[in-house]
Scaffold this motif. Structure first.
Motif, PDB file in Angstrom:
ATOM      1  N   LEU A  97      -9.529  -1.676  -3.682  1.00 17.53           N
ATOM      2  CA  LEU A  97      -9.041  -0.518  -4.446  1.00 17.53           C
ATOM      3  C   LEU A  97      -9.490  -0.554  -5.913  1.00 17.53           C
ATOM      4  CD1 LEU A  97      -5.488   0.090  -2.944  1.00 17.53           C
ATOM      5  CD2 LEU A  97      -7.703   0.941  -2.199  1.00 17.53           C
ATOM      6  N   SER A 101      -7.023   4.919   3.618  1.00 15.90           N
ATOM      7  CA  SER A 101      -6.851   4.156   2.376  1.00 15.90           C
ATOM      8  C   SER A 101      -7.719   2.910   2.386  1.00 15.90           C
ATOM      9  CB  SER A 101      -5.387   3.726   2.198  1.00 15.90           C
ATOM     10  OG  SER A 101      -4.539   4.840   2.263  1.00 15.90           O
ATOM     11  N   PHE A 109      -9.109   7.986   0.983  1.00 17.56           N
ATOM     12  CA  PHE A 109      -7.850   8.744   0.919  1.00 17.56           C
ATOM     13  C   PHE A 109      -7.779   9.583  -0.368  1.00 17.56           C
ATOM     14  CE2 PHE A 109      -3.501   9.678  -0.081  1.00 17.56           C
ATOM     15  CZ  PHE A 109      -2.938   9.988   1.145  1.00 17.56           C
ATOM     16  N   ASP A 110      -8.121   8.957  -1.512  1.00 17.78           N
ATOM     17  CA  ASP A 110      -8.031   9.691  -2.779  1.00 17.78           C
ATOM     18  C   ASP A 110      -8.937  10.924  -2.773  1.00 17.78           C
ATOM     19  OD1 ASP A 110      -6.262   7.818  -3.635  1.00 17.78           O
ATOM     20  OD2 ASP A 110      -7.249   7.469  -5.559  1.00 17.78           O
ATOM     21  N   SER A 136      -3.489   7.667   7.648  1.00 12.11           N
ATOM     22  CA  SER A 136      -3.524   7.547   6.179  1.00 12.11           C
ATOM     23  C   SER A 136      -3.752   6.095   5.746  1.00 12.11           C
ATOM     24  CB  SER A 136      -2.232   8.090   5.562  1.00 12.11           C
ATOM     25  OG  SER A 136      -2.079   9.444   5.914  1.00 12.11           O
ATOM     26  N   LEU A 167       0.830  -1.216   0.000  1.00 13.93           N
ATOM     27  CA  LEU A 167       0.000   0.000   0.000  1.00 13.93           C
ATOM     28  C   LEU A 167       0.861   1.262   0.000  1.00 13.93           C
ATOM     29  CD1 LEU A 167      -3.014   1.014   0.292  1.00 13.93           C
ATOM     30  CD2 LEU A 167      -2.470   1.344   2.695  1.00 13.93           C
ATOM     31  N   LYS A 168       0.520   2.143  -0.952  1.00  8.89           N
ATOM     32  CA  LYS A 168       1.128   3.475  -0.966  1.00  8.89           C
ATOM     33  C   LYS A 168       0.003   4.494  -0.933  1.00  8.89           C
ATOM     34  CE  LYS A 168       5.054   2.184  -3.820  1.00  8.89           C
ATOM     35  NZ  LYS A 168       5.781   2.442  -5.055  1.00  8.89           N
ATOM     36  N   ALA A 169       0.211   5.596  -0.219  1.00  8.90           N
ATOM     37  CA  ALA A 169      -0.788   6.665  -0.211  1.00  8.90           C
ATOM     38  C   ALA A 169      -0.037   7.994  -0.164  1.00  8.90           C
ATOM     39  CB  ALA A 169      -1.720   6.514   0.983  1.00  8.90           C
ATOM     40  N   VAL A 208      -3.903   6.554  -3.734  1.00 10.29           N
ATOM     41  CA  VAL A 208      -3.599   5.221  -3.214  1.00 10.29           C
ATOM     42  C   VAL A 208      -3.180   4.280  -4.331  1.00 10.29           C
ATOM     43  CG1 VAL A 208      -4.682   3.239  -2.075  1.00 10.29           C
ATOM     44  CG2 VAL A 208      -5.182   5.532  -1.291  1.00 10.29           C
TER      45      VAL A 208
END
Ligand SMILES: Nc1ncnc2c1ncn2[C@@H]1O[C@H](COP(=O)(O)OP(=O)(O)OP(=O)(O)O)[C@@H](O)[C@H]1O
Ligand code: SF4
Ligand SMILES: [Mg+2]
Length: 374
Positions: A117, A57, A62-63, A53, A14-16, A105
């Motif tokens: 997602l 997500s 988050f987006d 965060s 996971l990246k945010a 995300v």
């Protein structure tokens, strides 16, 4: 990807990233962990580490949030990046496919066999607030002062009753049951009261009841006890424990308080600078931490047990030297290298691999095998 049947949530790679005038704020970087059915996992780490965060997500907001902040500024580069992100999403592509790091995300959030997602907002709404519920940080402010407790808790249920099959009496029954679960005495009388007639600790329990009424599989609680005194903290944590056991509920609990994590979590993920640097059973993290950041963080804000241990060893309590790195400008290599007493050249050049060093014990450190005993 196949996720084991007994896993409620698997967060993978996971990246945010937020956008800011300084560029991408890398709030979450390559975070991977799982929560099994009925298990409680804590996210533990310093302020700004990216814990909230991660929650945002998983909840699929988050987006929207980071895009909203971007829309309030006139930064042309950030607008370009969000446009590119939309294109990528439409085509089902990742940042890597686009050859450029993008905001929002990225990665996978597996829940009941689905990667959340990949869902659109309508599909997400069936899960958020229903199968996955949230007690937000600083949340007692989110209660409506003008509505009764029954109306507010019941609303969480109505919002997901798409077929309108719920009758008022059934809602009342569930409201009372939820209030009972969090041990708010005299539920039948107090359901007609408004938040101002409750203490902060009781409001917090109302919010937990609200998060439970839909019979969720996963509850995310972000710092559920920060606003209350020690005595109430314990009662809220006890209420959470009772509910979890009764409902076989999985939980993600976010806190930077050792006592809260120890009292409620089976496993803990430790975060700094958007990275998960250690993940293991709570007892391992609190009593035999391995990662230099985990050790330093526990030492900087020790529980009574850790204070005793520090004294026994003739050590002294000290804070973590320096400041956490700026997530808009992370150092190359290990995210803790600027503050780590064990740093070597490799730590400044290469990001460590996140690896399982013992069963169910994961760590992000080049030098795990060489570190002195805690
Ligand atoms: N809207 C935003 N725009 C840009 N950066 C943001 C925004 N919101 C948060 N951040 C940054 O993202 C990073 C992670 O923040 P996050 O709130 O997830 O941390 P946290 O671990 O929950 O901290 P805390 O314990 O204080 O609640 C921080 O550096 C924060 O400053
Ligand atoms: S990788 Fe290096 S800098 Fe990072 S925690 Fe381990 S020893 Fe410290
Ligand atoms: Mg937070």
């Amino acid at each position: 990807m196949a996720v084991d049947d007994d896993v409620t949530l698997r967060v993978e790679g996971l990246k945010a990233f937020y956008t800011s005038k300084k560029g991408l704020v890398k709030a979450v970087n390559n975070v991977t962990f799982s929560i099994r059915k009925g298990e409680s996992v804590g996210l533990f780490g310093e302020s700004g580490a990216g814990k909230t965060s991660v929650a945002l997500s998983v909840l699929g907001v988050f987006d929207q949030l980071s895009r909203y902040y971007a829309s309030t500024s006139a930064n042309v580069e950030n607008k370009r990046l969000w446009k590119l992100k939309d294109e990528a999403r439409k085509k089902g592509l990742t940042s890597k496919d686009m050859g450029e790091e993008l905001p929002g995300v990225d990665g996978h959030v597996w829940f009941q066999g689905q990667d959340l997602l990949t869902l659109d907002e309508k599909e997400y709404r069936r899960i958020r607030g229903n199968k996955i519920t949230y007690v937000p940080q600083g949340s007692t402010k989110s209660l409506n002062p003008y509505s009764t407790i029954e109306e507010q808790i019941g609303e969480a249920l109505w919002a997901h009753d798409e077929d309108s099959v719920l009758y008022e009496r059934a809602v009342l029954h569930r409201v009372l049951k939820a209030l009972d679960l969090v041990e708010l005495g005299d539920a039948f009388l107090r359901k007609d009261m408004k938040p101002s007639q409750f203490s902060v600790g009781e409001d917090q329990r109302v919010l937990i009841a609200m998060a439970l009424i839909t019979n969720p599989q996963l509850m995310i609680a972000d710092e559920p006890t920060t606003a209350v005194d020690m005595g109430l903290q314990q009662r809220i944590l006890d209420a959470i424990q009772i509910v979890r056991e009764e409902m076989n509920l999985s939980m993600l609990l976010i806190s930077n308080n050792q006592g809260t994590i120890s009292a409620t979590c089976d496993k803990v993920g430790v975060m700094t600078a958007g990275h998960l640097v250690e993940f293991a059973a709570t007892d391992v993290i609190m009593n035999a931490p391995s990662h230099p950041f985990t050790r330093a963080f526990i030492m900087s804000n020790p529980s009574m047990e850790v204070i005793r241990k520090i004294r026994e060893k003739g050590l002294r309590i000290r804070g973590i030297p320096g400041k956490p790195p700026d997530p808009a400008n992370l150092p190359p290599g290990c995210p803790f290298n600027e503050r780590c007493e064990f740093v070597q050249d490799i730590c400044k050049q290469k990001i460590p691999e996140y690896r399982e060093v013992e069963k169910d014990h994961w760590i992000l450190c080049h030098r795990y095998e060489e570190l002195p005993e805690w």
